[in-house]
Design an enzyme around this catalytic site. Sequence first.
Site, mmCIF file in Angstrom:
data_model
loop_
_atom_site.group_PDB
_atom_site.id
_atom_site.type_symbol
_atom_site.label_atom_id
_atom_site.label_comp_id
_atom_site.label_asym_id
_atom_site.label_seq_id
_atom_site.Cartn_x
_atom_site.Cartn_y
_atom_site.Cartn_z
ATOM 1 N N CYS A 1 -7.615 -6.882 -41.258
ATOM 2 C CA CYS A 1 -7.726 -7.918 -42.289
ATOM 3 C C CYS A 1 -6.961 -7.429 -43.517
ATOM 4 O O CYS A 1 -6.432 -6.314 -43.524
ATOM 5 C CB CYS A 1 -9.173 -8.252 -42.613
ATOM 6 S SG CYS A 1 -10.105 -7.003 -43.496
ATOM 7 N N GLY A 2 -6.905 -8.228 -44.531
ATOM 8 C CA GLY A 2 -6.114 -7.899 -45.708
ATOM 9 C C GLY A 2 -6.510 -6.602 -46.386
ATOM 10 O O GLY A 2 -5.674 -5.794 -46.751
#
Length: 89
Positions: A7-8
């Site tokens: 994820c980011g």
Amino acid sequence: MKILTVCGMGSGSSLIMKMNVDAILEEEDVKGEVEACDLGSVGGQGADLIISTAELENQLTDVETPKVFVNNVVDKEAIRAAILPQLKS
């Protein structure tokens, strides 16, 4: 098999995906190591499979590792359906 959930920031949806993928591997009797990581760390991890959200697909095009993208990180059955073909190959 080494699997990265991405994820980011590496601390939100990737951790939820990691927990679901760990459970799926156990249920399917597949040996594997799952690690959650952030988008910037993907390149140096040497994984066999990357699992991420559909929103990050464009940002992972340069990574040559096989990838699976999911729309809902809490839907374990959708994650299972997406990754099983990769796990069985």
